[in-house]
Design a protein around this motif. Sequence first.
Motif, PDB file in Angstrom:
ATOM      1  N   TRP A   5       0.850  -1.189   0.000  1.00  0.00           N
ATOM      2  CA  TRP A   5       0.000   0.000   0.000  1.00  0.00           C
ATOM      3  C   TRP A   5       0.881   1.232   0.000  1.00  0.00           C
ATOM      4  CZ3 TRP A   5       0.666   3.497   3.885  1.00  0.00           C
ATOM      5  CH2 TRP A   5       1.326   3.025   5.031  1.00  0.00           C
ATOM      6  N   VAL A   6       0.329   2.308  -0.515  1.00  0.00           N
ATOM      7  CA  VAL A   6       0.979   3.619  -0.453  1.00  0.00           C
ATOM      8  C   VAL A   6      -0.086   4.653  -0.124  1.00  0.00           C
ATOM      9  CG1 VAL A   6       2.836   3.046  -2.071  1.00  0.00           C
ATOM     10  CG2 VAL A   6       0.699   4.017  -2.937  1.00  0.00           C
ATOM     11  N   GLY A   7       0.318   5.722   0.512  1.00  0.00           N
ATOM     12  CA  GLY A   7      -0.625   6.783   0.845  1.00  0.00           C
ATOM     13  C   GLY A   7       0.108   8.001   1.345  1.00  0.00           C
ATOM     14  N   ARG A   8      -0.613   9.087   1.449  1.00  0.00           N
ATOM     15  CA  ARG A   8      -0.020  10.294   2.027  1.00  0.00           C
ATOM     16  C   ARG A   8       0.169  10.065   3.527  1.00  0.00           C
ATOM     17  NH1 ARG A   8      -0.397  14.622  -1.541  1.00  0.00           N
ATOM     18  NH2 ARG A   8      -1.843  14.329  -3.283  1.00  0.00           N
ATOM     19  N   PRO A   9       1.299  10.503   4.092  1.00  0.00           N
ATOM     20  CA  PRO A   9       1.536  10.271   5.518  1.00  0.00           C
ATOM     21  C   PRO A   9       0.506  10.983   6.377  1.00  0.00           C
ATOM     22  CG  PRO A   9       3.156  11.790   4.624  1.00  0.00           C
ATOM     23  CD  PRO A   9       2.383  11.262   3.455  1.00  0.00           C
ATOM     24  N   PRO A  10       0.197  10.428   7.558  1.00  0.00           N
ATOM     25  CA  PRO A  10      -0.747  11.096   8.450  1.00  0.00           C
ATOM     26  C   PRO A  10      -0.210  12.447   8.894  1.00  0.00           C
ATOM     27  CG  PRO A  10       0.354   9.276   9.573  1.00  0.00           C
ATOM     28  CD  PRO A  10       0.730   9.181   8.131  1.00  0.00           C
ATOM     29  N   VAL A  11      -1.114  13.395   9.058  1.00  0.00           N
ATOM     30  CA  VAL A  11      -0.730  14.767   9.417  1.00  0.00           C
ATOM     31  C   VAL A  11      -0.756  14.930  10.930  1.00  0.00           C
ATOM     32  CG1 VAL A  11      -1.328  17.208   9.171  1.00  0.00           C
ATOM     33  CG2 VAL A  11      -1.657  15.630   7.243  1.00  0.00           C
ATOM     34  N   GLY A  12       0.252  15.606  11.462  1.00  0.00           N
ATOM     35  CA  GLY A  12       0.257  15.932  12.873  1.00  0.00           C
ATOM     36  C   GLY A  12       0.552  14.783  13.804  1.00  0.00           C
ATOM     37  N   VAL A  13       1.242  13.732  13.313  1.00  0.00           N
ATOM     38  CA  VAL A  13       1.588  12.607  14.170  1.00  0.00           C
ATOM     39  C   VAL A  13       3.103  12.483  14.229  1.00  0.00           C
ATOM     40  CG1 VAL A  13      -0.555  11.367  13.702  1.00  0.00           C
ATOM     41  CG2 VAL A  13       1.456  10.957  12.275  1.00  0.00           C
ATOM     42  N   LYS A  14       3.574  11.807  15.241  1.00  0.00           N
ATOM     43  CA  LYS A  14       5.000  11.665  15.459  1.00  0.00           C
ATOM     44  C   LYS A  14       5.616  10.788  14.382  1.00  0.00           C
ATOM     45  CE  LYS A  14       8.325  10.117  18.963  1.00  0.00           C
ATOM     46  NZ  LYS A  14       8.471   9.499  20.303  1.00  0.00           N
TER      47      LYS A  14
END
Length: 319
Positions: A284-293
């Motif tokens: 899978w590929v996706g945009r990284p989660p925002v505002g997480v470590k």
Amino acid sequence: MPNSRVPSPAAVEAAVAAALLAPGASDAPLWQWRVGYRTLHLCAEPSRRRAADDPAGQWQAFSGGAALHHLRIAFAGLGWACAVDRLPSPGEPDRLAVVTPQPGEPNSGEAALATSIARRREDLRPCGGRPVPSDCLDRLSHAAAREGAVLHPVEDRAVRRYLMTAVGDGVKVPAQMRREEVYARSASLVASQGVLVRTTAGNRLPLARSEAEPRSDNASLLVLSTPGDDRLDWLRAGEALSSVLLTATGYGLSSGRLSRTGPRLRETLAERVTLGQAPQAVLWVGRPPVGVKRLQLTRSQATVDDVLEPLQAPAKHHC
């Protein structure tokens, strides 16, 4: 460009260290590098392969292919091109490849990937933001094609649902996985809330078929396939996986391999997704989660000394 005709010992060790960051090398690697004056020999380690889990050595060759690609890319980043002879000796099936670093300009695309090796993370948390643009998926497909494989997007919702169910039923928790990583894995496989699971090594994730749902985020599910299904195809599939994941990292995407593909799942994927080609991996590929470590780099438990020895020395694990 290097001044010598052969890479220095430091360059060899740096490339092998990069190979230890390849997908599948976070536990004890299933392969060994034996170094000669001008060549490096990638050898499977039969003693580390569990026949019950990998009777044909498919996963071992696949993992070796990912390490081979990481090594090639690392040498390219150091200014070396590489000639690769895959499965050079029919009578020695455990000799997976012979790599000859050569002075000269490496492929510019491979050299550009070198910086992605240390940046890649197996971030299994739900993806955020918008779906991955089609032009990025096209570039990932080209990355797979360069290594002789095909990347298929899973667009049918029914197939996607079945795929996540089948993968969820087969996922096992690695022994070294931390508690928050286990939660992230479960969260990526089931509903957006996730489930907290036990961290005992070897336990299956508690996913009943009725619970499993497609990822609720904007990740793109992909299936990697090869024209055939023999040892060379498995090796090339590992190289293609490494190429796709490093390319995704270069574009700022999160990515990962979801699971090995068992016989029943492979039959379904061949019929519904890969159109007869041999499925080798689900990723899978996706945009990284925002505002997480940002996750820390997952390093192999092995060291360079564990996987590198002179070619002329008595082999610890014959290839």
